[in-house]
Design a protein around this motif. Structure first.
Motif, PDB file in Angstrom:
ATOM      1  N   GLU A 198      27.660  56.054  26.309  1.00  0.00           N
ATOM      2  CA  GLU A 198      27.874  54.766  25.614  1.00  0.00           C
ATOM      3  C   GLU A 198      26.961  54.592  24.398  1.00  0.00           C
ATOM      4  O   GLU A 198      27.189  53.735  23.568  1.00  0.00           O
ATOM      5  N   LYS A 199      25.930  55.446  24.288  1.00  0.00           N
ATOM      6  CA  LYS A 199      25.021  55.360  23.128  1.00  0.00           C
ATOM      7  C   LYS A 199      25.802  55.598  21.825  1.00  0.00           C
ATOM      8  O   LYS A 199      25.427  55.115  20.753  1.00  0.00           O
ATOM      9  N   LEU A 200      26.868  56.332  21.965  1.00  0.00           N
ATOM     10  CA  LEU A 200      27.748  56.614  20.838  1.00  0.00           C
ATOM     11  C   LEU A 200      28.112  55.354  20.058  1.00  0.00           C
ATOM     12  O   LEU A 200      28.139  55.354  18.825  1.00  0.00           O
ATOM     13  N   PHE A 201      28.391  54.267  20.800  1.00  0.00           N
ATOM     14  CA  PHE A 201      28.945  53.072  20.153  1.00  0.00           C
ATOM     15  C   PHE A 201      27.905  52.303  19.320  1.00  0.00           C
ATOM     16  O   PHE A 201      28.254  51.435  18.553  1.00  0.00           O
ATOM     17  N   GLU A 202      26.623  52.682  19.491  1.00  0.00           N
ATOM     18  CA  GLU A 202      25.585  52.045  18.678  1.00  0.00           C
ATOM     19  C   GLU A 202      25.704  52.468  17.218  1.00  0.00           C
ATOM     20  O   GLU A 202      25.312  51.738  16.319  1.00  0.00           O
ATOM     21  N   SER A 203      26.187  53.699  17.008  1.00  0.00           N
ATOM     22  CA  SER A 203      26.118  54.219  15.638  1.00  0.00           C
ATOM     23  C   SER A 203      27.429  54.814  15.140  1.00  0.00           C
ATOM     24  O   SER A 203      27.442  55.515  14.143  1.00  0.00           O
ATOM     25  N   ILE A 204      28.511  54.520  15.852  1.00  0.00           N
ATOM     26  CA  ILE A 204      29.766  55.183  15.450  1.00  0.00           C
ATOM     27  C   ILE A 204      30.217  54.656  14.078  1.00  0.00           C
ATOM     28  O   ILE A 204      30.260  53.465  13.840  1.00  0.00           O
ATOM     29  N   ASP A 205      30.513  55.604  13.184  1.00  0.00           N
ATOM     30  CA  ASP A 205      30.837  55.203  11.815  1.00  0.00           C
ATOM     31  C   ASP A 205      32.159  55.802  11.348  1.00  0.00           C
ATOM     32  O   ASP A 205      32.413  55.935  10.160  1.00  0.00           O
ATOM     33  N   VAL A 206      32.996  56.213  12.323  1.00  0.00           N
ATOM     34  CA  VAL A 206      34.290  56.787  11.922  1.00  0.00           C
ATOM     35  C   VAL A 206      35.407  55.797  12.285  1.00  0.00           C
ATOM     36  O   VAL A 206      35.331  55.136  13.330  1.00  0.00           O
ATOM     37  N   PRO A 207      36.420  55.679  11.409  1.00  0.00           N
ATOM     38  CA  PRO A 207      37.441  54.652  11.651  1.00  0.00           C
ATOM     39  C   PRO A 207      38.282  54.956  12.887  1.00  0.00           C
ATOM     40  O   PRO A 207      38.769  56.083  13.055  1.00  0.00           O
TER      41      PRO A 207
END
Ligand SMILES: C[S@@+](CC[C@H](N)C(=O)[O-])C[C@H]1O[C@@H](n2cnc3c(N)ncnc32)[C@H](O)[C@@H]1O
Length: 589
Positions: A496-505
């Motif tokens: 879930e850490k992914l969602f802190e910095s996800i920058d792809v549409p």
């Protein structure tokens, strides 16, 4: 064509690398400890001698049910039991065993409840086969004549008529050992068995089946998993027809990792006799006369060769067994030996022995590193396979033209022969519709050392991988670099850490999920749904937790209802065993 040569080189070599003092595959303790009666009597004598007025009643033993994860083999068995009861129009009460009486029956004569329960039963018809490869049958309860028992029969196939020995009782089923096949099921073909330990070792369950039958059983496991763990999706017709299981190119000799182990009995200060070194015995071998002659009487079966292991892994096993023969007296505790295949791409200009890393050596051949040479005609490369025993050593694998490095003790898929087909399938199913010109992105959750990220990186603009093991992430970064791939970024942390910095549409992004056996957690699935990616490919070594997660995602999350299951099928990573890897593709409606 694969060209195999066995060559060796000189090397100094010490003890085999052992890790984790282990109690793997220990057989369950008997339900009544042998000294139960004595303990009770001693208490009574003590209290008498102190002229105690109160005569203490022996305390009744209570059955304590262990908590099991519903998607674990024991949890799945409960669903299978209920299904069988449903078919036979019985209920749980009809098969309830009186555990309390067994636990509190201190008589030792042959009429004890325990002896009545743990008896031989002849001519039992096996009705089903469960997801863990054991047969299931219905027998009469030996004490309460109006009741039945559900019994698990290892190596029992539907239609078999068998003699069994019941040896352990649980509230809703009993465990047995298969003593004799009186009349074989039409599925059974013993001529297919390729290992003399089949039927005793806990590793393989399906060697007596044709490969087609094995694949069909695995397809059924996928169907049943969604039936048991995704009932809402089933009721609403949201589960597509499960595809045929994709087979492994190698049916034997495929496993690139084996972990034989040995036990040292407690209180033994110095071993005088070499203990069995191998894999767990299935069931309780003492009732099977053959077993004693073939490989030991303890919970571990002494095995010198495993037919599903690759040739170099078996060579490593042979080397480490020779070493163990000489050095077993040095061990005070049981241990597991790691045998992990390592691949070196050979430079044909240089001598092979100069290119090999540390590996298992043969003490009878001046401690030369054992290796097997393999020709990869498709990529025009020569490979040398060695066997690594040190958990911290860096291992290389070669998949579909890419090389992967990882620590020998860390996770990596164990059947190299099926990986090109699996990575291609995942890649193909990640494709977004009308994606020819617009940028495309990939998120690889639970990415390990980057297998799917790297194998899918070519068709996308950017890959983000997330993985909890920092060690694996550093290998993923190194692997991307070594393969000349510069569009991958890896994050250390829970998925879930992914969602802190996800920058792809989200509309241009596909997501791979490849979690451990327990599956994804709800927090992660909820956040994934809120992110709302265009496509999801969920790969799982436990189809039961996958089915649970898919139902949760579709039914209990914000955007779940905007997805459908596009396809669902198994891959056979482990021929001859009951295991199945399942791939479920979700796309937006
Ligand atoms: C089945 S392996 C898959 C690895 C990789 N996809 C491969 O095929 O080589 C599961 C991986 O998930 C990692 N993992 C376990 N729990 C995790 C979590 N909560 N978040 C992220 N990664 C996790 C493990 O370390 C392991 O590398």
């Amino acid at each position: 064509m694969i060209n195999l040569h066995l060559l060796h080189r000189l090397s100094s070599r010490s003890l085999p690398r052992l890790y984790n003092s282990t109690k793997i595959f220990k057989m369950s303790e008997p339900l009544i400890p042998n000294d139960s009666v004595n303990i009770v009597n001693k208490r009574a004598i003590n209290s008498n001698s102190q002229n105690s007025i109160k005569s203490k009643k022996p305390k009744l033993k209570k059955y304590k049910a262990k908590k099991v994860d519903s998607t674990s083999p024991l949890g799945v068995l409960q669903f299978e039991i209920d299904e069988l009861l449903n078919e036979k129009k019985l209920n749980r009460g009809d098969i309830q065993n009186d555990i309390s009486s067994i636990l509190n029956d201190f008589t030792k004569d042959e009429n004890s409840i325990s002896n009545k329960y743990h008896r031989e039963v002849q001519n039992v018809e096996v009705l089903k086969i469960g997801a863990n490869g054991d047969g299931l049958a219905l027998i009469k309860n030996p004490v309460e004549s109006e009741k039945f028992q559900i019994v698990t029969v290892p190596f029992g196939l539907p239609g078999d008529i068998v003699d069994i020995k019941v040896f352990k009782t649980h509230p809703h089923y009993v465990e047995s050992d298969l003593l004799k096949v009186v009349k074989g099921s039409s599925m059974r073909d013993d001529s297919l068995i390729s290992c003399k330990y089949f039927g005793k070792c806990s590793g393989c369950q399906f060697q007596f089946l044709t490969y087609e039958q094995q694949l069909n059983l695995k397809k059924n496991t996928v169907i049943n998993a969604y039936k048991f763990f995704a009932p809402k999706l089933l009721a609403e017709n949201l589960i597509p027809t499960v595809g045929e299981t994709i087979g492994s190119p190698l049916k034997l000799g495929y496993r690139t990792k084996l972990t034989p182990h040995f036990d040292v009995p407690r209180k033994v200060k110095q071993l005088e006799e070499k203990p069995p070194l191998g894999f767990g015995q299935k069931g309780r071998p003492k009732w099977r006369s053959q077993t004693l002659a073939e490989g030991g009487s303890g919970s571990i079966l002494d095995i010198e060769e495993c037919v599903i292991g690759t040739s170099i892994i078996n060579e490593g096993m042979c080397n480490e067994r020779k070493r163990f023969d000489k050095e077993f007296t040095k061990y005070k505790k049981g241990a597991t030996i790691l045998l992990r295949e390592n691949t070196t791409i050979l430079d044909t200009e240089k001598p092979v022995y100069e290119q090999l890393d540390e590996g298992s050596t043969d003490i009878d051949k001046e401690d030369k590193i054992s290796y097997v040479e393999v020709e990869d005609k498709e990529h025009d490369k020569k490979l040398a396979k060695t066997c690594v025993t040190n958990t911290r050593q860096i291992v290389k694998e070669y998949v579909d033209g890419y090389t992967f490095e990882f620590s020998a003790g860390e996770f990596f898929q164990n059947n190299n022969s099926i990986l090109p087909a699996v990575t291609k399938y995942v890649r193909d199913n990640l494709q977004l519709p009308n994606s020819d010109t617009l940028p495309r992105y990939l998120v690889d959750c639970y990415c390990g050392s980057g297998l799917f990220s790297i194998c899918s990186s070519k068709g996308v603009d950017k890959v983000i991988g997330v993985e909890i093991s920092a060690d694996s992430v550093s290998f993923a970064e190194k692997n991307a670099k070594n393969n000349g791939i510069d569009n991958c970024r890896f994050i250390v942390g829970k998925a879930e850490k992914l969602f802190e910095s996800i920058d792809v549409p989200k509309d241009r992004t596909s997501v791979i999920l490849d979690p451990p056996r327990k599956g994804c957690d709800e927090l992660f699935l909820t956040q994934l749904s809120s992110y709302f990616p265009a496509k999801i490919v969920y790969i799982s070594c436990n189809v039961h937790s996958q089915a649970r997660d898919v139902e949760f995602f579709l039914k209990n999350t914000e955007n779940g209802s905007h997805y459908k299951i596009e396809s669902l099928r198994g891959f056979d990573f482990f021929p001859q065993t009951h295991h199945v890897e399942s791939v479920c593709v979700l796309s937006r409606i």
